[in-house]
Write an enzyme that holds these catalytic residues in place. Structure first.
Site, mmCIF file in Angstrom:
data_model
loop_
_atom_site.group_PDB
_atom_site.id
_atom_site.type_symbol
_atom_site.label_atom_id
_atom_site.label_comp_id
_atom_site.label_asym_id
_atom_site.label_seq_id
_atom_site.Cartn_x
_atom_site.Cartn_y
_atom_site.Cartn_z
ATOM 1 N N ARG A 181 -12.064 -37.502 -5.842
ATOM 2 C CA ARG A 181 -12.260 -37.344 -7.289
ATOM 3 C C ARG A 181 -13.049 -36.083 -7.638
ATOM 4 O O ARG A 181 -13.584 -35.966 -8.748
ATOM 5 C CB ARG A 181 -12.958 -38.570 -7.904
ATOM 6 C CG ARG A 181 -12.263 -39.863 -7.599
ATOM 7 C CD ARG A 181 -11.454 -40.342 -8.789
ATOM 8 N NE ARG A 181 -10.369 -41.205 -8.327
ATOM 9 C CZ ARG A 181 -9.236 -41.406 -8.984
ATOM 10 N NH1 ARG A 181 -9.037 -40.805 -10.125
ATOM 11 N NH2 ARG A 181 -8.293 -42.176 -8.512
ATOM 12 N N LEU A 182 -13.189 -35.178 -6.705
ATOM 13 C CA LEU A 182 -13.867 -33.918 -7.026
ATOM 14 C C LEU A 182 -12.810 -32.927 -7.503
ATOM 15 O O LEU A 182 -12.428 -31.988 -6.813
ATOM 16 C CB LEU A 182 -14.635 -33.398 -5.796
ATOM 17 C CG LEU A 182 -15.806 -34.304 -5.400
ATOM 18 C CD1 LEU A 182 -16.482 -33.822 -4.132
ATOM 19 C CD2 LEU A 182 -16.835 -34.381 -6.539
#
Ligand SMILES: Cc1cc2nc3c(=O)[nH]c(=O)nc-3n(C[C@H](O)[C@H](O)[C@H](O)COP(=O)(O)O)c2cc1C
Length: 204
Positions: A181-182
């Site tokens: 999720r970066l």
């Protein structure tokens, strides 16, 4: 500032969005050019619906879609001085483009040409459909189409209530899925249409 490379490369986010749309074309099952267009009504209540992005103009950069000028979205756009926003999400690419800007009518030669390029049924439909207003049933819709067909024949002119909007972007965010999720997010802004774009990386 960290450099933008790969899919994010280039000085112009409109050109990058155009590149992404082209990449999505063969991968999406349907309508890779679908965009979710957000407006607000006169009470400040948001509204959103899908329309099709029909053209990206690269200099100075704009996004065009076509619609009925008497429908809700058109009324909302005009009451808000053109202010609107849209998002495109390509699941196949795991990428998103967000745009905020100001829309103005394209009801000249370009709208005529695009209207003329549409299948006859769609051209008649544009005359017939009372967009965003209640209709009694499919029968009423069929009767409206029949009447429009009789009135406008095989080579209808573009209806005055149907045409394009050209969204001049003020802010564009390009987003791509990242591990854990970066995600990568780059927000572009420019102080004026003839000024260069500035950008900044945003936390995901
Ligand atoms: C895939 C898809 C594409 C659409 N494309 C358009 C379009 O290009 N123009 C349009 O006016 N409506 C389009 N629609 C219909 C709109 O989503 C909406 O129902 C209609 O424009 C009325 O919106 P309004 O009442 O907010 O004005 C599309 C709907 C879908 C699902």
């Amino acid at each position: 500032m960290e450099e933008r490379t790969g899919i994010f490369a280039g000085p112009d986010p409109v050109a990058i969005a155009a590149r992404w749309l082209e990449e999505a074309g063969p991968l999406e099952p349907n309508d890779p050019n679908a965009m979710q267009l957000a407006t607000v009504d006169e009470a400040g209540m948001p509204d959103v619906r899908t329309v099709l992005l029909k053209e990206i103009e690269e200099d100075p950069g704009a996004f065009l879609f076509y619609t009925n000028y008497e429908g809700a979205k058109a009324r909302q756009i005009e009451a808000a001085g053109g202010r609107c926003a849209f998002v495109m999400h390509w699941k196949s690419l795991r990428r998103q483009v967000r745009v905020r800007g100001v829309a103005a009518r394209e009801d000249g030669a370009k709208a005529d040409a695009y209207y003329a390029s549409r299948p006859l049924g769609s051209r008649i439909g544009a005359w017939a459909s009372p967009q965003s207003r209640p209709v009694e049933g499919r029968d009423e819709l069929a009767a409206l189409v029949e009447a429009a067909d009789r009135a406008h024949g095989d080579d209808p002119a573009r209806p005055p209530h149907w045409g394009g909007y050209r969204i001049a972007p003020q802010e564009i965010e390009l987003w791509a899925d990242g591990e854990s999720r970066l995600h990568d997010r780059f927000r572009f802004t420019r102080p004026a249409e003839d000024a260069g774009w500035r950008w900044t990386r945003l936390g995901p």
